[in-house]
Design a protein around this motif. Structure first.
Motif, PDB file in Angstrom:
ATOM      1  N   ILE A  68      25.998  40.736  44.975  1.00  0.00           N
ATOM      2  CA  ILE A  68      25.189  42.106  44.060  1.00  0.00           C
ATOM      3  C   ILE A  68      23.593  42.286  44.030  1.00  0.00           C
ATOM      4  CG2 ILE A  68      25.117  42.596  42.290  1.00  0.00           C
ATOM      5  CD1 ILE A  68      27.902  41.655  41.092  1.00  0.00           C
ATOM      6  N   THR A  69      23.001  41.477  44.089  1.00  0.00           N
ATOM      7  CA  THR A  69      21.147  41.540  44.842  1.00  0.00           C
ATOM      8  C   THR A  69      20.819  41.585  46.023  1.00  0.00           C
ATOM      9  OG1 THR A  69      21.480  39.639  42.597  1.00  0.00           O
ATOM     10  CG2 THR A  69      19.607  40.461  44.449  1.00  0.00           C
ATOM     11  N   ALA A  70      22.057  41.207  46.844  1.00  0.00           N
ATOM     12  CA  ALA A  70      21.152  41.737  48.500  1.00  0.00           C
ATOM     13  C   ALA A  70      22.107  43.101  48.190  1.00  0.00           C
ATOM     14  CB  ALA A  70      22.633  41.077  49.191  1.00  0.00           C
ATOM     15  N   ALA A  71      22.815  44.273  48.074  1.00  0.00           N
ATOM     16  CA  ALA A  71      23.492  45.281  47.894  1.00  0.00           C
ATOM     17  C   ALA A  71      22.412  46.609  47.276  1.00  0.00           C
ATOM     18  CB  ALA A  71      24.754  45.496  47.273  1.00  0.00           C
ATOM     19  N   GLY A  72      21.521  45.515  45.906  1.00  0.00           N
ATOM     20  CA  GLY A  72      21.159  46.762  45.351  1.00  0.00           C
ATOM     21  C   GLY A  72      20.057  46.883  45.726  1.00  0.00           C
ATOM     22  N   ARG A  73      19.261  45.744  46.851  1.00  0.00           N
ATOM     23  CA  ARG A  73      17.211  45.943  47.775  1.00  0.00           C
ATOM     24  C   ARG A  73      17.539  47.458  47.768  1.00  0.00           C
ATOM     25  NH1 ARG A  73      18.412  40.306  51.098  1.00  0.00           N
ATOM     26  NH2 ARG A  73      18.572  39.103  49.279  1.00  0.00           N
ATOM     27  N   GLY A  74      15.945  47.031  47.815  1.00  0.00           N
ATOM     28  CA  GLY A  74      15.381  49.469  47.835  1.00  0.00           C
ATOM     29  C   GLY A  74      16.219  50.151  46.868  1.00  0.00           C
ATOM     30  N   GLY A  75      16.319  49.992  46.365  1.00  0.00           N
ATOM     31  CA  GLY A  75      17.114  50.890  44.628  1.00  0.00           C
ATOM     32  C   GLY A  75      17.091  49.875  43.318  1.00  0.00           C
ATOM     33  N   ASP A  76      16.931  51.558  42.495  1.00  0.00           N
ATOM     34  CA  ASP A  76      17.720  50.856  41.410  1.00  0.00           C
ATOM     35  C   ASP A  76      19.464  51.644  41.241  1.00  0.00           C
ATOM     36  OD1 ASP A  76      14.723  51.144  41.099  1.00  0.00           O
ATOM     37  OD2 ASP A  76      14.914  53.460  40.230  1.00  0.00           O
ATOM     38  N   GLU A  77      19.495  49.991  41.699  1.00  0.00           N
ATOM     39  CA  GLU A  77      20.779  51.071  42.020  1.00  0.00           C
ATOM     40  C   GLU A  77      21.694  50.419  40.359  1.00  0.00           C
ATOM     41  OE1 GLU A  77      22.273  52.180  43.927  1.00  0.00           O
ATOM     42  OE2 GLU A  77      20.484  52.504  45.742  1.00  0.00           O
ATOM     43  N   THR A  78      22.283  51.431  40.102  1.00  0.00           N
ATOM     44  CA  THR A  78      23.475  51.144  39.056  1.00  0.00           C
ATOM     45  C   THR A  78      24.176  49.788  39.468  1.00  0.00           C
ATOM     46  OG1 THR A  78      22.740  52.840  38.010  1.00  0.00           O
ATOM     47  CG2 THR A  78      24.636  51.772  36.793  1.00  0.00           C
ATOM     48  N   VAL A  79      24.826  49.121  38.286  1.00  0.00           N
ATOM     49  CA  VAL A  79      26.258  48.124  38.627  1.00  0.00           C
ATOM     50  C   VAL A  79      27.318  48.676  37.304  1.00  0.00           C
ATOM     51  CG1 VAL A  79      26.618  45.679  39.591  1.00  0.00           C
ATOM     52  CG2 VAL A  79      24.259  46.770  40.045  1.00  0.00           C
ATOM     53  N   PHE A  80      27.845  48.823  37.767  1.00  0.00           N
ATOM     54  CA  PHE A  80      28.978  48.421  37.152  1.00  0.00           C
ATOM     55  C   PHE A  80      30.553  48.345  37.514  1.00  0.00           C
ATOM     56  CE2 PHE A  80      29.279  53.082  38.804  1.00  0.00           C
ATOM     57  CZ  PHE A  80      30.743  53.273  39.016  1.00  0.00           C
ATOM     58  N   ASP A  81      31.521  47.839  36.944  1.00  0.00           N
ATOM     59  CA  ASP A  81      33.053  47.894  37.518  1.00  0.00           C
ATOM     60  C   ASP A  81      34.280  48.894  37.068  1.00  0.00           C
ATOM     61  OD1 ASP A  81      32.017  44.958  38.399  1.00  0.00           O
ATOM     62  OD2 ASP A  81      32.206  44.459  36.786  1.00  0.00           O
ATOM     63  N   LYS A  82      34.865  48.973  37.865  1.00  0.00           N
ATOM     64  CA  LYS A  82      35.920  49.891  38.516  1.00  0.00           C
ATOM     65  C   LYS A  82      36.334  49.957  39.088  1.00  0.00           C
ATOM     66  CE  LYS A  82      36.974  55.297  38.020  1.00  0.00           C
ATOM     67  NZ  LYS A  82      35.630  55.985  38.178  1.00  0.00           N
ATOM     68  N   ASP A  83      38.614  50.182  38.539  1.00  0.00           N
ATOM     69  CA  ASP A  83      38.936  49.381  38.882  1.00  0.00           C
ATOM     70  C   ASP A  83      39.527  48.351  39.943  1.00  0.00           C
ATOM     71  OD1 ASP A  83      40.098  51.887  38.064  1.00  0.00           O
ATOM     72  OD2 ASP A  83      39.200  53.042  39.788  1.00  0.00           O
ATOM     73  N   GLY A  84      38.560  47.196  39.446  1.00  0.00           N
ATOM     74  CA  GLY A  84      39.156  46.090  40.396  1.00  0.00           C
ATOM     75  C   GLY A  84      38.140  46.352  41.100  1.00  0.00           C
ATOM     76  N   PHE A  85      36.551  46.938  41.648  1.00  0.00           N
ATOM     77  CA  PHE A  85      35.904  47.045  42.594  1.00  0.00           C
ATOM     78  C   PHE A  85      34.329  47.268  41.311  1.00  0.00           C
ATOM     79  CE2 PHE A  85      39.129  48.381  44.759  1.00  0.00           C
ATOM     80  CZ  PHE A  85      38.608  47.800  46.668  1.00  0.00           C
ATOM     81  N   THR A  86      33.025  46.004  42.525  1.00  0.00           N
ATOM     82  CA  THR A  86      31.747  46.393  41.359  1.00  0.00           C
ATOM     83  C   THR A  86      30.962  47.327  42.016  1.00  0.00           C
ATOM     84  OG1 THR A  86      31.988  44.203  40.861  1.00  0.00           O
ATOM     85  CG2 THR A  86      29.827  44.844  40.112  1.00  0.00           C
ATOM     86  N   TRP A  87      31.024  48.238  41.759  1.00  0.00           N
ATOM     87  CA  TRP A  87      30.333  49.099  42.309  1.00  0.00           C
ATOM     88  C   TRP A  87      28.591  49.055  42.405  1.00  0.00           C
ATOM     89  CZ3 TRP A  87      32.092  53.112  45.353  1.00  0.00           C
ATOM     90  CH2 TRP A  87      33.655  52.976  45.487  1.00  0.00           C
ATOM     91  N   VAL A  88      27.793  49.128  42.866  1.00  0.00           N
ATOM     92  CA  VAL A  88      26.136  49.054  43.497  1.00  0.00           C
ATOM     93  C   VAL A  88      25.784  50.111  43.988  1.00  0.00           C
ATOM     94  CG1 VAL A  88      24.424  47.901  44.146  1.00  0.00           C
ATOM     95  CG2 VAL A  88      26.502  46.520  43.308  1.00  0.00           C
ATOM     96  N   GLY A  89      25.532  51.260  43.370  1.00  0.00           N
ATOM     97  CA  GLY A  89      24.837  52.878  44.640  1.00  0.00           C
ATOM     98  C   GLY A  89      26.962  53.141  44.889  1.00  0.00           C
ATOM     99  N   ARG A  90      26.093  53.430  46.285  1.00  0.00           N
ATOM    100  CA  ARG A  90      27.601  54.317  46.546  1.00  0.00           C
ATOM    101  C   ARG A  90      28.612  52.925  47.322  1.00  0.00           C
ATOM    102  NH1 ARG A  90      27.318  58.503  45.754  1.00  0.00           N
ATOM    103  NH2 ARG A  90      28.461  59.417  47.376  1.00  0.00           N
TER     104      ARG A  90
END
Length: 106
Positions: A68-90
């Motif tokens: 999750i930290t690697a996926a959020g690099r380079g921006g202020d990505e919002t992290v949230f859980d929905k439908d069994g997925f953890t969404w990091v940005g897009r």
């Protein structure tokens, strides 16, 4: 005299009609181009996120938090859980019970 007046009226209406058509096409192209560029930017962002998390996710024993930290690099990505997925940005990431990455989705 009547024929020239009729010709002037028809030519004036044709000019107004063609100008309206050009204005419509110009606005339509501008709107379409704006949406296409926004879609390209979103695709680029998702690709950048996926490429930044690949080295971490490919490493054996990578934890959920590291991915999750690697996926959020380079921006202020919002992290949230929905439908069994953890969404990091897009990017949507699905983990198993041990915290290993199973699936990524856009």
């Amino acid at each position: 005299m009547r024929k020239t007046s009729l010709a002037i009226i028809l030519l004036s209406l044709s000019l107004v009609g063609s100008n309206a058509w050009w204005i419509y096409n110009t606005l339509d192209f501008g709107i379409t181009h704006t949406y296409a560029m926004q879609s390209c930017e979103e695709q680029e962002q998702a690709l950048s996120q996926a490429l930044s998390l690949l080295p971490v996710a490919a490493r054996p024993g990578a934890t959920r938090d590291e991915v999750i930290t690697a996926a959020g690099r380079g921006g202020d990505e919002t992290v949230f859980d929905k439908d069994g997925f953890t969404w990091v940005g897009r990017l949507g990431l699905r983990f198993d019970a041990d915290g290993r990455l199973l699936e990524a989705r856009q």
